[in-house]
Each structure stands twice: as C-alpha cells, then as structure tokens.
Design a protein around this motif. Structure first.
Motif, PDB file in Angstrom:
ATOM      1  N   LYS A 164       3.289  -0.663   4.522  1.00 12.71           N
ATOM      2  CA  LYS A 164       4.443  -1.570   4.382  1.00 12.71           C
ATOM      3  C   LYS A 164       4.580  -2.768   5.314  1.00 12.71           C
TER       4      LYS A 164
ATOM      5  N   ASN B 277       3.289   5.198  -3.841  1.00 10.50           N
ATOM      6  CA  ASN B 277       4.704   5.725  -4.782  1.00 10.50           C
ATOM      7  C   ASN B 277       4.550   5.698  -6.037  1.00 10.50           C
TER       8      ASN B 277
ATOM      9  N   LYS C 231      14.647  -2.337  -7.704  1.00  9.03           N
ATOM     10  CA  LYS C 231      14.402  -2.187  -6.280  1.00  9.03           C
ATOM     11  C   LYS C 231      13.344  -1.427  -5.721  1.00  9.03           C
ATOM     12  N   MET C 232      12.889  -0.405  -6.511  1.00 10.54           N
ATOM     13  CA  MET C 232      11.827   0.092  -6.034  1.00 10.54           C
ATOM     14  C   MET C 232      10.215  -0.692  -6.119  1.00 10.54           C
ATOM     15  N   LEU C 233      10.490  -1.750  -6.641  1.00  5.65           N
ATOM     16  CA  LEU C 233       9.397  -2.809  -6.894  1.00  5.65           C
ATOM     17  C   LEU C 233       9.614  -3.974  -5.934  1.00  5.65           C
ATOM     18  N   GLY C 234      10.981  -3.885  -5.097  1.00  8.61           N
ATOM     19  CA  GLY C 234      11.116  -4.926  -4.082  1.00  8.61           C
ATOM     20  C   GLY C 234      11.891  -5.945  -4.965  1.00  8.61           C
TER      21      GLY C 234
ATOM     22  N   SER D  51       0.725  -1.151   0.187  1.00  7.13           N
ATOM     23  CA  SER D  51       0.002   0.124  -0.047  1.00  7.13           C
ATOM     24  C   SER D  51       0.932   1.157   0.100  1.00  7.13           C
ATOM     25  N   VAL D  52       2.108   1.068  -0.402  1.00  6.18           N
ATOM     26  CA  VAL D  52       3.149   2.336  -0.569  1.00  6.18           C
ATOM     27  C   VAL D  52       2.463   3.192  -1.585  1.00  6.18           C
TER      28      VAL D  52
ATOM     29  N   LYS E 149      17.969   0.037  -9.939  1.00  7.92           N
ATOM     30  CA  LYS E 149      17.221   0.792  -8.949  1.00  7.92           C
ATOM     31  C   LYS E 149      15.698   0.862  -9.066  1.00  7.92           C
TER      32      LYS E 149
ATOM     33  N   LEU F 119       7.138  -3.504   7.279  1.00  8.24           N
ATOM     34  CA  LEU F 119       7.822  -2.998   8.690  1.00  8.24           C
ATOM     35  C   LEU F 119       6.738  -2.307   9.278  1.00  8.24           C
TER      36      LEU F 119
ATOM     37  N   LYS G  69      16.924 -11.220  -3.461  1.00  6.57           N
ATOM     38  CA  LYS G  69      17.986 -11.854  -2.619  1.00  6.57           C
ATOM     39  C   LYS G  69      17.921 -13.530  -3.089  1.00  6.57           C
TER      40      LYS G  69
ATOM     41  N   LYS H 225      14.281  -8.083   8.049  1.00  5.45           N
ATOM     42  CA  LYS H 225      14.965  -6.855   7.954  1.00  5.45           C
ATOM     43  C   LYS H 225      14.443  -6.196   9.098  1.00  5.45           C
TER      44      LYS H 225
END
Lengths: 344, 281
Positions: free
Chosen positions: B175, B49, B257-260, B46-47, B254, B177, B115, B200
């Motif tokens: 998110k 962005n 990474k914005m998509l994880g 739900s970010v 980059k 976290l 990862k 994390k």
C-alpha cells in the motif's frame, strides 16, 4: 555506505577457464573462444568495459536458493516473489530444499559443483547452512527470526523479518487512532534497546508509552492489572522474557479481556488468543526486496544497508474482538487491511 | 482428474469420471444462469485481501439478490474473463480501463468517490533527493503492479527524463503508506503514492511527512470504475443499482471502504469535461 566486494568474483570465475588455458596452448584458447561465445563475450566485455561486464555478469548469474522448508507457505511465498522479480535479470536458478535432504552436506557438494554467484537462503536453517558451506560467496537471507543472533559476516546481506518500530507504531495509530496510551511489558535483559527506540518513536507520533518491566524481582502477575488499568491498548512485543510459555500468554490475554483492553501484536499466531490487531512484515515484499538486493550485489552497486527493514506490511484486524471491547477502528484504513475477522 | 488406485477396475474408473463430470456440469450451469457477478481487479494496490473481499461482498450481495463477487489477483485471468464476455459488472482502475478499452470495448457506468473526490493524482516524493535528475541508481517504492508503477513513473518523468527509467529499480509494496514509510527508513529513495495517502501520513506520522519533498506529480485520474462490456445490456442494470446504493447501508458502506471508496457517482451525471476524460483512448 558499504561497497559490495563479492560480485566481481562472477566475471572472474566465468572468464577464468579461458584465461587459464593461455600458457599451455594458444590453439586451445582460440578453440574455446570459438565454440564458447559466452566466454568470448564476457572476456571481451570484461577487458573493454567494466559496466558492460557487470550487466552481462548479472544476466548470466547463477543463483542458488536454499529453502529451509518448501512446504512452509511463508517460505514458498517469499521464494516465488524473489524468482518472479529476479528471473529477467538472472541466468540460472538452482533450488535446494533443506527438508527434502537427509544429508545437509549434500549442499556443500552442490555449491562446489555448481559454483553459484550468489546464495539466497530462506529461513534460519538455510542461512546457517549457507554460512557454513558458502565460503566467501555473497549470501543473502530473509525470513530469519532475529537475524542478529547469528551475527553478520561481511559477505552477508539480507532482509530482516521484523518491521521497523516507526512503521509498527504508525500503523497502530492509523488503524486504531483513538488509543493514545500504549502499554508495553518487557524484560530489560532482552528489550531495553528496543524500548528506548520505541519511546522516541512514540513521542514523535504523539503517543504515550506506558512501560512495565518484568524479571525475577517483578513477576508479571504483580503488575499486569496495574498496567492494564493505566492504558488504552496493550502492545505485545517479541520478548522471550515475557512470552516465556503458553500459560503466560493466556494470562496476559485473559487479563486484557477483563480490563476490556485490546491487544496489538506482531504475529497472527496470537489471533486465537484474542488479539485485536496484528501488523507483520508482508512476505512477498520481502522476496522482492531480496531480489533487488541480489541485483545490486551482482551489478556491484554500492549497498546502502546490508540488512534492510521489511518495506511491506500485512495487517489483520479482528473486528469481532474490537466490537466486544467497544473499541472503534478507523474505517478509512479498511482498504489497507489484509484479513478482516468478523464474529462467526 | 487422475486415478491411481490399482484396485479400482478400469471401466468403473471411466464411468465414475463420467458421472463426476456430469455432476460438475450440473453444479456449474445451475447458478450460472441466474447469478450475476462483480469482477474485480485493481493493479493500483497490492494488498492481498482477496479472501476478505470475497467473504464480505458475497455476504452483502447475497442479501440483495442472486449476485456474487469475484476478485482477481492476476491481470491476465481478469482480462480473459472479460474477453470471454462474461456477464456482470467489472470493477477496475481507471488506468486499466483506458488500456482495456482499446481492445475490449467497455462502458463506464459509475465512478468511485472518496472524500468527495472523483479523481486522484499520484505524487513522487523523496527525502534525500532534491530533483528528478538525481534518480538514476535509486529504488522507488509504490503500491500496485510493476506495469502500473512503471507507467506512472514514465508519465511523471515526461519525455525529458524518460531515459532515466532503465536506471531505476522499482519495489512493489502492498500500500501507499508502506511506500512512503519505506522512504522514511531508507529502504527506498522515493515513493509513488496518491495525494490522499500523503495526507494520511501527515496525520499519523507528521515528522516523516515533513521530511518528504515532492519531486514530480502525475495527471489526475479517476478512482475505481464500474463498467460493463459493450454493447450495453439491460440485464446489468439491477446489479449496477445494487452497487450504486451500497453507500446507503452500513454493511455496504464498509465494503466500499475496503475498496478505498465512500460511494459512487453515475457517469451520466458527470460534468462534460470529466465525461470527456472517460472517453479518451
């Protein structure tokens, strides 16, 4: 644990018209119950089963939303999120926009006429008006900066506007993991308790908090350079003793830039000055939290925290500024960033 | 389009509208024939962005050819686009892919890698509760749409505890976290998050992580999927190639990474057991 004592008023108030006719005319009661199935249902439910009564009460609940200013994007976002979440569980929602009325007293009349079961106030002005005219009705608030300054009567619940220190410092560590020494400037008249808590949180996270107080005996100019020389990042907190005026804010950012130290803070308003990272409360999440609280109040559930800490965060990362300062960020945190500011 | 200017004669208003409409059609049709689009919707986050994603991806893709990026915040709008058979590549969560496949046939071409992992597992963690049976009356925080969270919870509870679902409140946060930390400071009783997010948290706030206990875990599922609408069209091959090679360039990396994600893996190179999972209804 705090038990909600107010939602019970709903069933009583809704059933009350049927009950008050009883001594006068039994035919009137029968007539009322026949033509008003909602009253019949609630009366039966209220007498037979308190649980059914509570959920029916919630389904029929009338909620008044008082918005300080509907043209403010953040207020509108929080209201929309609240409505979306509460709609399936509520009866009717009435909107009142403080900015659109020349006479706030109109609110007093509206509350008397509509007799809402719960008042949700968005913003400080709305919260003050709700407290003034809401009587003993449960009042819910959000988007109130530093709500503690208004006090909290026992019928008041809310979602604070400020993130927990644990979340603020954890997210700093997540996005800028290489920075261990966190500098903070504060005025003991305003922020002593917050700094004591921050000290403990920083220790838990393996960070070191480097503190600098300001006051009449310790002007900012005297100690700013000395502080910046000893830290990796400056954490600018909402302390009115420090952020007294625009000139002071500019002075802090200019000095930070000279020392090539990034500034971490709580509001996007500081982006124009050159903040590197901003972590604030996520507005739609506050609306959803308020809706869950409203549901609990209307269902007469026990409420663990009368004022909740915001659960969602909104992160702005100034990649351009970090590049200028030659400071690395955690690229694995990029999927958690809401706004990414690149160099033009 | 509305005109409320009394000083503008009626016939001028009509002709102005006609000209504007014609211009609008010209503007729309010119790039539509040549530009291919990546459509993105992810109910597992739900970010908000979307503006950042749009800017960064458009910037990157424009250097690769006539491509654009279109993120969606509403599931229904994304699905309407797909139902209209819009040309392009669809980036979506594997949960959504499986649901959509029942009504709109899609072909998964790439699966995301993070990862070194292609799949993730969702975990239900709590600080104060010791087992699932204690969940009634609790609030569970998690990232993503309420539909998604409810379905994850249903899967974790299984048939035995399915009856608990109506007694649980869900709180959608941006998110993982946020959800995990909300348990730490008492706003939520439990959190739904991925295993990698728990890891994390262990790094950034070990004390909070140590307080959490696992109540239940879900089945493994793929990360993001890049799919095209069936029947397969060769036209998307070049855009798929651009997506697949993003990890080779810093700007592309980059954006991933914005998509994880760290990269992509072609579905035709997957082990048979994994390929089979993609074909499940």
């Amino acid at each position: 644990m705090e038990t909600n004592r107010y939602a019970g008023c709903l069933s009583f108030q809704t059933i009350a018209p049927a009950l008050t006719t009883m001594p006068h005319n039994i035919f009137n009661i029968m007539f009322n119950l026949m033509i008003k199935p909602r009253i019949l249902l609630l009366a039966l439910a209220g007498l037979c089963c308190p649980l059914i009564s509570a959920s029916l009460a919630q389904a029929q609940a009338k909620i008044l939303i008082i918005n300080s200013d509907d043209t403010v994007n953040k207020y509108r976002q929080v209201k929309d999120a609240f409505k979306l979440q509460i709609m399936p569980h509520a009866g009717r929602i009435i909107d009142f926009n403080v900015q659109q009325t020349a006479h706030p007293e109109a609110l007093e009349k509206l509350i008397k006429d509509e007799n809402p079961d719960l008042i949700y106030s968005i913003g400080s002005q709305a919260y003050q008006l709700a407290a003034q005219f809401g009587g003993t009705k449960p009042v819910l608030f959000s988007s109130v900066i530093n709500w503690q300054r208004f006090g909290r009567p026992s019928n008041s619940y809310g979602v604070a506007n400020e993130l927990s220190l644990s979340q603020e410092l954890s997210l700093l560590r997540f996005v800028l993991p290489g920075l261990q020494r966190i500098g903070v400037i504060y005025d003991p008249n305003y922020s002593t308790e917050r700094i004591v808590e921050a000290r403990n949180q920083a220790r838990d996270l393996g960070l070191s908090l480097v503190e600098q107080t300001v006051g009449e005996a310790e002007p900012l100019e005297k100690n700013l350079d000395n502080l910046l020389a000893r830290i990796d990042v400056l954490w600018l907190i909402a302390d009115p003793g420090v952020l007294a005026d625009r000139a002071t804010v500019e002075k802090i950012f200019v000095a930070s830039m000279q020392h090539k130290k990034p500034v971490y803070t709580y509001s996007d308003a500081f982006m124009n000055y050159g903040a590197s990272l901003v972590v604030a409360a996520d507005t739609p999440t506050m609306g959803r939290q308020a809706a869950n609280l409203a549901q609990a109040i209307l269902l007469r559930e026990p409420i663990k925290e009368a004022v909740q800490t915001p659960a969602g965060s909104h992160i702005t990362l100034n990649v351009c500024q970090l590049g200028k300062l030659k400071t690395d960020y955690n690229s694995d945190a990029l999927d958690a960033i809401n706004q990414l500011l690149e160099c033009p | 389009m509305t005109f409320n200017r009394p000083d503008v004669p009626q016939r001028w208003r009509a002709s102005t509208v006609t000209v504007l409409l014609a211009l609008l059609l010209l503007v729309r049709t010119a790039p539509a024939g040549t530009t291919e689009t990546i459509f993105f919707y992810n109910p597992e986050s739900s970010v908000d962005n979307f503006a950042a994603l749009k800017t960064e991806f458009d910037d990157y893709l424009s250097g690769q050819g006539a491509y654009s990026f279109q993120p969606f915040s509403e599931r229904s709008t994304f699905e309407s686009m797909l139902a209209g058979n819009a040309q392009g590549v669809y980036l979506l969560s594997s949960w959504h892919y499986r649901q959509l496949n029942a009504k709109t046939p899609l072909e998964a071409m790439l699966v995301g890698v993070a990862k070194g992992e292609l799949q993730q597992r969702k975990i239900l963690s709590s600080k104060d509760l010791s087992n699932i049976s204690a969940l009634p009356g609790s609030t569970i925080a998690g990232a993503g749409s309420e539909d998604y969270l409810r379905s994850q919870l249903q899967q974790m509870l299984g048939a035995e505890y399915e009856g608990l679902l109506p007694k649980i409140k869900l709180l959608s946060v941006p998110k993982d976290l946020d959800a995990l930390m909300a348990v730490g400071f008492g706003v939520a009783t439990a959190a739904i998050s991925s295993e990698s997010s728990l890891n994390k948290l262990a790094i950034i706030n070990p004390k909070q992580h140590a307080q959490l206990k696992t109540l239940a875990s879900g089945e493994k599922s793929f990360l993001l999927i890049a799919a095209i609408a069936k029947p397969q069209k060769d036209k998307e091959a070049s855009l798929l190639k651009v997506i697949e090679s993003m990890q080779a360039q810093p700007a592309g990396e980059k954006n991933l990474k914005m998509l994880g994600l760290d990269g992509w893996k072609r579905t035709d190179t997957l082990d048979a057991s994994l390929s089979k999972q993609l074909r499940l209804p």
